[in-house]
Design a protein around this motif. Sequence first.
Motif, short mmCIF file in Angstrom:
data_model
loop_
_atom_site.label_atom_id
_atom_site.label_comp_id
_atom_site.label_asym_id
_atom_site.label_seq_id
_atom_site.Cartn_x
_atom_site.Cartn_y
_atom_site.Cartn_z
N ALA A 44 37.18 -15.35 -5.97
CA ALA A 44 37.52 -15.13 -7.37
C ALA A 44 38.96 -14.67 -7.51
N GLU A 47 41.95 -10.92 -11.02
CA GLU A 47 41.80 -10.47 -12.41
C GLU A 47 40.38 -10.65 -12.93
N GLU A 48 39.56 -11.43 -12.22
CA GLU A 48 38.17 -11.63 -12.61
C GLU A 48 37.21 -10.75 -11.80
N THR A 51 34.26 -9.29 -13.82
CA THR A 51 33.29 -10.33 -14.17
C THR A 51 32.40 -10.66 -12.99
N ALA A 52 33.01 -10.82 -11.81
CA ALA A 52 32.24 -11.16 -10.62
C ALA A 52 31.30 -10.03 -10.21
N LEU A 106 35.29 -19.45 -8.13
CA LEU A 106 35.11 -19.18 -9.55
C LEU A 106 36.25 -19.81 -10.34
N GLN A 107 35.89 -20.39 -11.48
CA GLN A 107 36.85 -21.12 -12.30
C GLN A 107 36.51 -20.95 -13.77
N GLU A 108 37.43 -21.35 -14.63
CA GLU A 108 37.19 -21.29 -16.07
C GLU A 108 36.05 -22.23 -16.45
N LEU A 189 32.95 -19.33 -14.92
CA LEU A 189 32.85 -17.90 -15.25
C LEU A 189 31.93 -17.65 -16.44
N LEU A 192 28.13 -16.60 -15.68
CA LEU A 192 28.24 -16.57 -14.22
C LEU A 192 26.98 -16.02 -13.56
#
Length: 203
Positions: A44, A47-48, A51-52, A106-108, A189, A192
């Motif tokens: 990831a 910056e994410e 989220t992860a 992980l991607q947009e 994401l 997720l």
Amino acid sequence: MRKEALFADLEALSGYVRAYVDEFGTLLAYFEGGRGGRTHLIWAPYEEALTALKALNGLAFSGRVLLGLDPSPGSPTLEGRRLSGGARAPLAHALARHRPDRLYLLQEGRGLGVRYPGGKETEAGWVGLDEPGKPLVLHVQAPTGLVYREERLYPPWEATPLPGLPLTEGPYLGGVGWERGVPTYGLGLVDLALSLEAVLGLG
């Protein structure tokens, strides 16, 4: 990203899971599931991280998950420009060291990334492999002080779809996994936690 901030995050995360920072400044954290199962590397952008971590919290799975938080997107280079996305070298290093059974980048967006047509970043921006322009060659400065070379050229790749998720285009770094024989997918994401539940539930 500053080195001090990186190691402050490491100290905070180490209070909950086993974690360390490697030579490239990647923060890696281990999550143990039930007995058996595969080792999954979830990669990831740094910056994410939140989220992860939220998506993994309370998730039931078998095997092991290694979360790699990659600081290379946006990193400075000796050439004076910042990376427009993740770099190959930190991911290749993590794959060689940990040898996961599967890799999820992980991607947009939403769903499972299963293919990438190939591309390169030139002075004019991102273009297809057959379009004019030489790929940029940059020397990236990691938060740890390490400087490494990155040629911004990425080959096409395609994966066999997994059940249970909508399909989409994958990230350009997917070829790094496939070159090493590691089945590799993009993972959106959006929603997720549900996507991780679906793919980790495959064993």
